[in-house]
Design an enzyme around this catalytic site. Sequence first.
Site, PDB file in Angstrom:
ATOM      1  N   GLU A 242       1.013  -1.363   0.102  1.00 58.91           N
ATOM      2  CA  GLU A 242      -0.111   0.074   0.105  1.00 58.91           C
ATOM      3  C   GLU A 242       0.811   1.284  -0.101  1.00 58.91           C
ATOM      4  O   GLU A 242       0.447   2.169  -0.827  1.00 58.91           O
ATOM      5  CB  GLU A 242      -1.078   0.066   1.152  1.00 58.91           C
ATOM      6  N   ARG A 268       6.154  33.523 -16.467  1.00 58.30           N
ATOM      7  CA  ARG A 268       5.166  34.648 -15.753  1.00 58.30           C
ATOM      8  C   ARG A 268       6.256  35.553 -15.339  1.00 58.30           C
ATOM      9  O   ARG A 268       7.578  35.395 -15.014  1.00 58.30           O
ATOM     10  CB  ARG A 268       4.668  33.980 -14.515  1.00 58.30           C
ATOM     11  N   GLN A 279      15.993  34.531  -7.257  1.00 61.89           N
ATOM     12  CA  GLN A 279      16.449  33.637  -6.439  1.00 61.89           C
ATOM     13  C   GLN A 279      15.332  32.979  -5.361  1.00 61.89           C
ATOM     14  O   GLN A 279      15.536  31.752  -5.318  1.00 61.89           O
ATOM     15  CB  GLN A 279      17.823  34.086  -5.698  1.00 61.89           C
TER      16      GLN A 279
END
Length: 391
Positions: A242, A268, A279
Amino acid sequence: MIRWSPEQAELRAGLARWYDDLSADHVEQDAEGVFPREKWELIKKSGILGLPFGSSWGGLGQDLLTTMYVLEGLGHGCRDSGLSFCVTTSMASTGVPLQDFGSAALKDRYLPGICSGDAIGAHAITETESGSDALQMRTTAKRDGDHFVLGGSKIFVSNGPIADLIMVYARTRPDAGALGITAFLVPRDTPGLSVGAPTAKMGLRTSPLAELFLDGCRVPATHVVGREGGGFLVLDHVMKREILFSFIVNVGEMQHRLDRCVDYARTRKQFGQPIGSFQAVSHKIVDMKIRLETARKWLYDTAERLLTGANVTTELAIAKLVTSEANLESSLTAVQIFGGNGYMSEYGLEKDVRNAVAGRIYSGSNEMQYNRVAAMLGLGATAPTKETPKP
C-alpha cells in the site's frame, strides 16, 4: 538508478492515452465529492488494475518495480488524485492479499474481477477506539460450524461506499495478541454487512470513505485469507505494498507539479523579467526537485530491497515519511509560486494541498513511522536490540 527497459517504458506510455479523459473536470468533481464512475470505466480499459497479478486471472503479471513505474506515470498524468487512490486501494488492499494468501478457489472466483475492475476492493482495519493501534481492534469473528460470525464496526474505510469486495480484519482469539487476528474476504452483498453513507472529508474527495458495520455477518470459513490467526501477517504484507503503490503515485504528482512550476516561472513576468530569475523563486523550485528525487529514490530502493527478502521496516517507514512530507511541501510551494492564482480553485493547486495532507495520516501516521524507526534504532521500551529479519 534504475534503467527502465523499452518494454517497461512502452507499458507506461500505453496508459498515457487515457490521461486527458481521466483528468477531465477534476476540479469540479472534487468540489462535488462524488466517485467518477465514468472514469473508472476508463481505468478498467487501461488494464492498470491487473498490473501485479498473474495472467491466470486476467492480470499483466508485472513485477513490483514495473507496477510502481506505471503507477508513477498515473500520478504524473492523472489530475484526479482521488481516482488514483481508488486504484491503489483496490489493488493493494484486496488484490494483493487475495493473490498472495488466498486459497486457489478464492483466487479463481474473485481475483479476475479485481484485475478487470469489475469488482472494486477495500479493506476494513481501523476502529474508533483502536485508531493506529490495530492490535486493539474489537471487531470479533466467532466460529459457527463452517462459518464465522463477524460483529463490530470499522471507520475510515476507503472505497467503502463503492466496494464489491472488502478485506475485513477481525479478532478470532480474544487474548492472543497479534496471533488472534484473522483476515476475511467479505463480498458486499453478505447479509449482516452494511456500509454507511460517504463521509465528507478535506481531500481525495472523489475517493469515497465510509464506516462499515458488521451485525451477525456470516462469512464462510473458506473466505479466510491466509490462515486463522494469521491476519496480522497478511496486514503487514499488504501495508508494504500500500505504501509503495500509493506514494509512488505521489511521486508522479510531484513531478507534474514541478514541471508546471518550472514552466510558470519561465513565462510569468514581474518587474520586467521572468519570476524564475528571482532567487527566492528559483530556490523554492530547486527544493521541490530535491524532495522529489529523494522521495523517488527511497521508494524504488526500498522496493528493490523488499524483492530480495530483506527486512525493510526502517526503509519503508523513512520512505513513507520522506514522500508524504515532500508531497505536502511541494504542494504548498506550488501555491506560493503561482501566488493568487495558486489560491484559486480553478488552478487545481489548492486541491493538491488538501490531498497531500492525507498522506501524513493514512498507511500509518507519520508519528507512527517515527516510532517505528526509533524502535529499530534500539530506542523505546519495546525496541529490539538489533534489526533482524522477521521469522
